[in-house]
Write a protein that holds these residues in place. Sequence first.
Motif, mmCIF file in Angstrom:
data_model
loop_
_atom_site.group_PDB
_atom_site.id
_atom_site.type_symbol
_atom_site.label_atom_id
_atom_site.label_comp_id
_atom_site.label_asym_id
_atom_site.label_seq_id
_atom_site.Cartn_x
_atom_site.Cartn_y
_atom_site.Cartn_z
ATOM 1 N N ALA A 51 6.855 6.575 -10.001
ATOM 2 C CA ALA A 51 6.877 7.769 -10.788
ATOM 3 C C ALA A 51 5.939 7.331 -11.863
ATOM 4 O O ALA A 51 5.390 8.714 -12.448
ATOM 5 N N VAL A 52 5.570 6.325 -12.388
ATOM 6 C CA VAL A 52 4.808 6.224 -13.802
ATOM 7 C C VAL A 52 3.518 6.337 -13.322
ATOM 8 O O VAL A 52 2.547 6.151 -14.332
ATOM 9 N N TYR A 53 3.075 6.476 -12.202
ATOM 10 C CA TYR A 53 1.501 6.541 -11.714
ATOM 11 C C TYR A 53 1.271 8.172 -11.748
ATOM 12 O O TYR A 53 0.067 8.282 -12.015
ATOM 13 N N GLY A 54 2.242 9.045 -11.979
ATOM 14 C CA GLY A 54 2.076 10.299 -12.236
ATOM 15 C C GLY A 54 1.142 11.063 -11.135
ATOM 16 O O GLY A 54 0.699 12.035 -11.195
ATOM 17 N N ASN A 55 1.394 10.478 -9.725
ATOM 18 C CA ASN A 55 0.554 11.094 -8.846
ATOM 19 C C ASN A 55 1.418 11.412 -7.472
ATOM 20 O O ASN A 55 0.885 11.738 -6.343
ATOM 21 N N GLU A 56 2.743 11.599 -7.724
ATOM 22 C CA GLU A 56 3.667 11.904 -6.645
ATOM 23 C C GLU A 56 3.651 13.195 -5.850
ATOM 24 O O GLU A 56 3.481 13.358 -4.592
ATOM 25 N N GLU A 57 3.494 14.211 -6.880
ATOM 26 C CA GLU A 57 3.171 15.282 -6.332
ATOM 27 C C GLU A 57 2.041 15.574 -5.505
ATOM 28 O O GLU A 57 1.906 16.550 -4.697
ATOM 29 N N ASP A 58 0.964 15.273 -6.142
ATOM 30 C CA ASP A 58 -0.317 15.234 -5.371
ATOM 31 C C ASP A 58 -0.183 14.764 -4.201
ATOM 32 O O ASP A 58 -1.076 15.316 -3.347
ATOM 33 N N ILE A 59 0.175 13.269 -4.086
ATOM 34 C CA ILE A 59 0.315 12.773 -2.834
ATOM 35 C C ILE A 59 1.411 13.587 -1.584
ATOM 36 O O ILE A 59 0.906 13.613 -0.670
ATOM 37 N N GLY A 60 2.298 14.335 -2.248
ATOM 38 C CA GLY A 60 3.136 15.150 -1.319
ATOM 39 C C GLY A 60 2.319 16.330 -0.717
ATOM 40 O O GLY A 60 2.293 16.547 0.314
ATOM 41 N N HIS A 61 1.370 16.933 -1.711
ATOM 42 C CA HIS A 61 0.550 17.921 -1.368
ATOM 43 C C HIS A 61 -0.284 17.690 -0.335
ATOM 44 O O HIS A 61 -0.669 18.200 0.644
ATOM 45 N N ALA A 62 -0.955 16.351 -0.514
ATOM 46 C CA ALA A 62 -2.081 15.884 0.437
ATOM 47 C C ALA A 62 -1.474 15.699 1.862
ATOM 48 O O ALA A 62 -2.039 16.039 2.850
ATOM 49 N N LEU A 63 -0.121 14.996 1.778
ATOM 50 C CA LEU A 63 0.320 14.582 3.213
ATOM 51 C C LEU A 63 0.733 15.772 3.991
ATOM 52 O O LEU A 63 0.533 15.736 5.123
ATOM 53 N N LYS A 64 1.340 16.799 3.336
ATOM 54 C CA LYS A 64 1.612 18.096 3.818
ATOM 55 C C LYS A 64 0.469 18.421 4.814
ATOM 56 O O LYS A 64 0.539 19.420 5.703
ATOM 57 N N GLU A 65 -0.871 18.507 4.166
ATOM 58 C CA GLU A 65 -1.844 19.051 4.793
ATOM 59 C C GLU A 65 -2.451 18.114 5.948
ATOM 60 O O GLU A 65 -2.902 18.354 6.732
ATOM 61 N N LEU A 66 -2.551 16.910 5.487
ATOM 62 C CA LEU A 66 -3.238 15.857 6.185
ATOM 63 C C LEU A 66 -2.326 15.042 7.549
ATOM 64 O O LEU A 66 -2.866 14.762 8.456
ATOM 65 N N LEU A 67 -1.004 15.106 7.373
ATOM 66 C CA LEU A 67 -0.188 14.696 8.632
ATOM 67 C C LEU A 67 -0.625 15.362 9.913
ATOM 68 O O LEU A 67 -0.886 14.706 10.950
ATOM 69 N N PRO A 68 -0.626 16.694 9.750
ATOM 70 C CA PRO A 68 -0.810 17.463 11.216
ATOM 71 C C PRO A 68 -2.245 17.149 11.385
ATOM 72 O O PRO A 68 -2.570 17.240 12.702
ATOM 73 N N LYS A 69 -3.088 17.045 10.630
ATOM 74 C CA LYS A 69 -4.578 16.604 11.012
ATOM 75 C C LYS A 69 -4.837 15.356 11.975
ATOM 76 O O LYS A 69 -5.617 15.254 12.616
ATOM 77 N N TYR A 70 -3.808 14.450 11.633
ATOM 78 C CA TYR A 70 -3.874 13.169 12.410
ATOM 79 C C TYR A 70 -2.705 13.370 13.444
ATOM 80 O O TYR A 70 -2.498 12.053 13.928
ATOM 81 N N ASN A 71 -2.162 14.000 13.712
ATOM 82 C CA ASN A 71 -1.071 14.469 14.605
ATOM 83 C C ASN A 71 -0.004 13.542 14.240
ATOM 84 O O ASN A 71 0.505 12.801 15.248
ATOM 85 N N LEU A 72 0.225 13.419 12.957
ATOM 86 C CA LEU A 72 1.323 12.404 12.496
ATOM 87 C C LEU A 72 2.741 13.454 11.966
ATOM 88 O O LEU A 72 2.362 14.433 11.611
ATOM 89 N N ARG A 73 3.573 12.804 12.203
ATOM 90 C CA ARG A 73 4.837 13.235 11.614
ATOM 91 C C ARG A 73 5.592 12.431 10.669
ATOM 92 O O ARG A 73 4.940 11.314 10.093
ATOM 93 N N ARG A 74 6.278 12.946 9.629
ATOM 94 C CA ARG A 74 6.864 12.267 8.557
ATOM 95 C C ARG A 74 7.450 10.877 8.687
ATOM 96 O O ARG A 74 7.278 9.909 8.319
#
Length: 291
Positions: A51-74
Motif C-alpha cells: 500500500a505504501v508504494y503507491g503503485n497498486e492501481e497502476d499494477i492492476g491496470h497493467a496486469l489487466k492488459e498484459l496477462l492476455p498478451k502472455y496467455n496468462l490468467r489471474r
Amino acid sequence: MDCKAMKFQLPSGRLMPLIGFGTFQIHGRSLIREVLDYALAAGYRQIDTAAVYGNEEDIGHALKELLPKYNLRRGDIFITSKLSPSDQGDQALQALQQSVENLNSGYLDLYLIHWPGAQGIPGNHPDNVKLRSASWEALMKGVELGLVRDIGVSNYTVRHLNELLSKNYSVRPAVNQVEWHPHCHGADLKNFCKSQGILLQAYSSLGGSNNPRLIKDPAVVQIATKIKKSPAQVLLRWALQQNIGIIPKARSKEHIEANIDLNFVISDGDMNTLSNMTKKEKYAWDPERIT
C-alpha cells in the motif's frame, strides 16, 4: 531445477514462486506497464507491492492488459501486497479490501503486515503489541472472506514471531519478508522460520536503493568475476541457494532478465565466504526497536 520453477508451499496449500518481481520505488502507469511487460516476458510470476508504494492501481491496470498478451490468467500469477503501518489494528480488513480493489485482482495471494509497529506511536509503546494482534485477527477474517489466500508478516524479529505464534491462531504466518543479504542476516531468524514452516523472503538483496557498498564489496566482486556472473546475480543466487525467497526490483530490461537468470551454483567455499563476511550493516529500517 530451473530457478523459475522453484516454489514454496504455503499454509493454504498454494505454491509461491521463490523469485518475485519487486516494485518498490517504481511509479507511473507507463513505467509500471513497461517493467511488468519485461518481467512477465522474462518468466516472473510473482509480483510484490505494498500500500505504501503507491503503485497498486497502476499494477492492476497493467496486469489487466498484459496477462492476455502472455496467455496468462489471474491464477497463473502470484500477487503480494502489504498493510500500511497507518492501518494497523481494526482498519486492517478495510485496508486489505482496498488493496484488492486497487489491484483489480479479485483476491490477493499473500498479504503481509508490513511493519510490527503502528504509525504515530513510539516504537516502545505497548499499544504496538495490541495493534498488530488486532491486525492479524482482521486479516484472518480476510482469509475467511476469500480476499486473500495466505497472510504473513514483514520485518518481524524472532521475538515478534514468537509473540504471534504463542496466540495459537487458526491461521499461521506464511512468510516473513525481511532485509537479508551478506551484510545483514542471522542464523537465529533463518532457523526459527524454517522450524515453523515460515518462508523467509529477502528484500534489499543488493544492499538497498542507491547504496553500492554491498554490490561493490570486494569479496562479492571477486566471486562474480570468478564464476562469470554479475555481483547482483551472485547476491541473489546466494539467498536462493538457501531456499530464501527473493524479490529483486529493476527498471531496465537487461537487469530484469539478469535477475531471474540464476541457473548456476555457487560453490560451498564461496557460499561460506559470502555468509561469513566481517562487515555487518543494515541498509533499511530496524525492527528491533519495536516493542
